[in-house]
Scaffold this active site. Structure first.
Site, PDB file in Angstrom:
ATOM      1  N   LYS A  76      63.185  69.098  51.872  1.00 23.18           N
ATOM      2  CA  LYS A  76      63.732  70.171  52.928  1.00 23.18           C
ATOM      3  C   LYS A  76      64.003  69.391  53.872  1.00 23.18           C
ATOM      4  O   LYS A  76      63.157  68.636  54.466  1.00 23.18           O
ATOM      5  CB  LYS A  76      62.720  71.152  52.613  1.00 23.18           C
ATOM      6  CG  LYS A  76      63.195  72.609  53.400  1.00 23.18           C
ATOM      7  CD  LYS A  76      62.172  73.475  53.266  1.00 23.18           C
ATOM      8  CE  LYS A  76      62.792  74.723  54.116  1.00 23.18           C
ATOM      9  NZ  LYS A  76      61.978  75.875  53.901  1.00 23.18           N
ATOM     10  N   SER A 151      63.978  80.438  52.787  1.00 27.53           N
ATOM     11  CA  SER A 151      64.848  79.568  53.388  1.00 27.53           C
ATOM     12  C   SER A 151      65.212  78.276  52.666  1.00 27.53           C
ATOM     13  O   SER A 151      65.853  77.302  53.189  1.00 27.53           O
ATOM     14  CB  SER A 151      64.134  79.110  55.105  1.00 27.53           C
ATOM     15  OG  SER A 151      62.772  78.454  54.817  1.00 27.53           O
ATOM     16  N   SER A 175      59.632  81.428  51.247  1.00 29.46           N
ATOM     17  CA  SER A 175      60.754  80.559  51.066  1.00 29.46           C
ATOM     18  C   SER A 175      60.904  79.477  49.937  1.00 29.46           C
ATOM     19  O   SER A 175      61.910  78.630  49.937  1.00 29.46           O
ATOM     20  CB  SER A 175      60.908  79.812  52.267  1.00 29.46           C
ATOM     21  OG  SER A 175      61.456  80.708  53.212  1.00 29.46           O
TER      22      SER A 175
HETATM   23  N1  GLN Z   1      62.300  85.031  54.699  1.00 28.18           N
HETATM   24  C1  GLN Z   1      61.139  85.230  55.729  1.00 28.18           C
HETATM   25  C2  GLN Z   1      61.428  84.753  57.013  1.00 28.18           C
HETATM   26  O1  GLN Z   1      62.559  84.908  57.326  1.00 28.18           O
HETATM   27  C3  GLN Z   1      60.352  83.830  55.012  1.00 28.18           C
HETATM   28  C4  GLN Z   1      60.811  82.537  55.439  1.00 28.18           C
HETATM   29  C5  GLN Z   1      60.115  81.567  55.048  1.00 28.18           C
HETATM   30  O2  GLN Z   1      59.276  81.557  54.216  1.00 28.18           O
HETATM   31  N2  GLN Z   1      60.318  80.304  55.648  1.00 28.18           N
HETATM   32  O3  GLN Z   1      60.722  84.213  57.730  1.00 28.18           O
END
Ligand code: GLN
Length: 483
Positions: A76, A151, A175
């Site tokens: 990532k 994400s 995410s």
């Molecule tokens: N969807 C959540 C957010 O937007 C989690 C994102 C994540 O785990 N990085 O914060």
């Protein structure tokens, strides 16, 4: 070989049936062929990958190889990788070449793994659909009209499309699990403190945790063996012994008590998703598990609590991007204020700005007690609910998301609807617990994942539970028809 799991590839490398150079080249060819459309990579490090593959082959030849030696991975794009662009999906870091290596990627390097490149993601890991990336959205390989989840959507799509053998992801509020679920792969969010955060671009430091995204639970165990462990450079990483996660994969599930929170079957849960989850739980009963209803009374409060705490921490973490030390700098600043203002306005996307504003507000004097402190109190209640539930069961099972992947563009202009889709994952981060997503079927021709939540440091048990299901089902082996 690109369609094989890490475990199978590793055995083939050991037996000398193929070289890491050949394996790496096959992924690079596929990336060239398919990724223009899927957009799962921000950067492909072709030369570096082939160099690392050659080194891995030499290492194998000299008898000094581990399970990850020569395995082509994708990271990532928020793990700092020395000498390689680390953008975090943001224009702010579009010009940032990391001067050092994160602990996670360093451990893979030391293990002889190959880095194919850096994967697309929601900007600064903020999002649930991968539509917030400066580099454009990622398409779901199963249905290119659908989001891959976010994400870590690039990592999930790359593994699902067989553009990497495995990938790293990070999970602040879902995410790893949610994109794994939407792309039909396996994803593990470890216990907070299990994996070092050093060298990860921080989103919300008390929630962020890195983990593996793979085809199978066995592969996740192999990757976690390399990732997990204490790191003196991360003060929140825990000095807790690391077992060999592959040795307990086949343990019996006889007598396992699965908790099913009554709050999880709520309005908004898609009937087809529910059906797939139910069917997988029936499989577990056949494997010897028992089912028990439990309660997580404050489950519904995870969204408001998370969307105060995460933006609050983000507003603090992202203050370092000021156009002075690194990252995007505006043209011709008139004075210091103008430099800050325009660099940040230009460098950050809409969702990131929204969170910085929300977080700054929640932390400001006068509102701190009403919002931030309150959210922390709710966080404690949520954690206590889990600990109470675990007095009655060994693991908790449920969906990762209320629906299968939705269409690209469907709710991107409605942040509240987007935040609501995180209902099943956020509380696990607030409580610091580990959670695993394994593919268990399809709804509307799009993958569905089962979420398995364990007690702190129960990664080995979760992987064992995921693996046993994968011995009697083959959802994890199915692959999308690209073209
Ligand atoms: N969807 C959540 C957010 O937007 C989690 C994102 C994540 O785990 N990085 O914060």
């Amino acid at each position: 070989m690109y369609d094989k799991t890490i475990a199978e590839q590793s055995r083939a490398l050991t037996r000398g049936e193929l070289s890491s150079v050949e394996l790496t080249q096959s992924y690079l060819d596929r990336i060239r062929q398919f990724d223009g459309d899927i957009n799962s990579y921000i950067t492909v490090t072709e030369e570096l990958a082939l160099d690392q593959a050659r080194a891995a082959d030499e290492r194998r030849a000299s008898g000094d190889a581990g399970a990850m030696t020569g395995i082509p991975l994708a990271h990532k794009d928020l793990f700092c990788t020395e000498g390689v662009k680390t953008s975090c999906g943001s224009r702010m870091l579009d010009n940032f070449i990391a001067p050092y290596e994160s602990t996670v990627t360093a451990r893979f390097k030391d293990a002889g793994a190959v880095m194919l490149g850096k994967t697309n993601m929601d900007e600064f890991a903020m999002g649930s659909s991968n539509e917030n990336s400066y580099y454009g959205p990622v398409k779901n390989p199963w249905d290119k009209a659908a989001i891959p989840g976010g994400s870590s959507g690039g990592s999930a799509a790359a593994v699902a499309a067989r553009l990497a053998a495995g990938a790293t992801g990070t999970d602040t509020g879902g995410s790893i699990r949610q994109p794994a679920s939407h792309c039909g792969i396996t994803g593990l969010k470890p216990t907070y403190g299990r994996v070092s955060r050093w060298g990860m671009v921080a989103y919300a430091s008390s929630l962020d945790q890195a983990g593996p995204m793979t085809r199978s639970a066995e592969d996740a165990a192999i990757m976690l063996n390399t990732m997990a462990g204490f790191d003196p450079r991360d003060s929140t990483s825990l000095e807790h012994s690391v077992p060999d996660y592959t040795t307990t994969l086949n343990d019996s599930l006889e007598g396992l008590t699965i908790g099913l929170p009554k709050e999880y079957i709520a309005a908004g849960l898609d009937a087809d998703v529910e059906k797939q989850i139910d069917r997988s739980i029936t499989e577990y009963v056949k494997l010897g598990a028992k089912v028990k209803e439990v309660s997580l009374p404050n489950a519904g409060l995870c969204i408001p609590a998370y969307y105060v705490i995460a933006p609050a921490e983000a507003s603090s973490n992202l203050s370092r991007f000021d156009g002075v030390r690194f990252g995007h700098r505006c043209e011709d600043p008139q004075d210091l204020m103008d430099l800050y203002l325009r660099s940040r306005s230009e460098g950050f996307g809409e969702e990131v700005k929204r969170r910085i504003i929300v977080g700054t507000y929640a932390l400001s004097s006068g509102y701190y007690d009403a919002y931030y402190r309150k959210a922390q109190q709710i966080r404690r209640l949520i954690r206590d609910d889990f600990l109470d539930a675990f007095k009655e069961c060994d693991v908790i099972m449920g969906p990762n998301a209320p629906t299968a992947a939705f269409d690209l563009g469907a709710i991107n202009n409605d942040p509240v609807a987007m935040y609501l889709s995180d209902i099943y994952t956020l509380s696990v981060n607030l409580a610091g617990l580990p959670g695993l997503s394994v593919p268990v079927g399809m709804a509307n021709n799009r993958p569905v994942g089962l979420q398995i939540i364990g007690q702190h440091f129960a990664e080995a048990r979760l992987l064992n539970i995921g693996h046993r299901l994968q011995q009697v089902t083959d959802w994890h082996l199915q692959s999308p028809a690209l073209i």
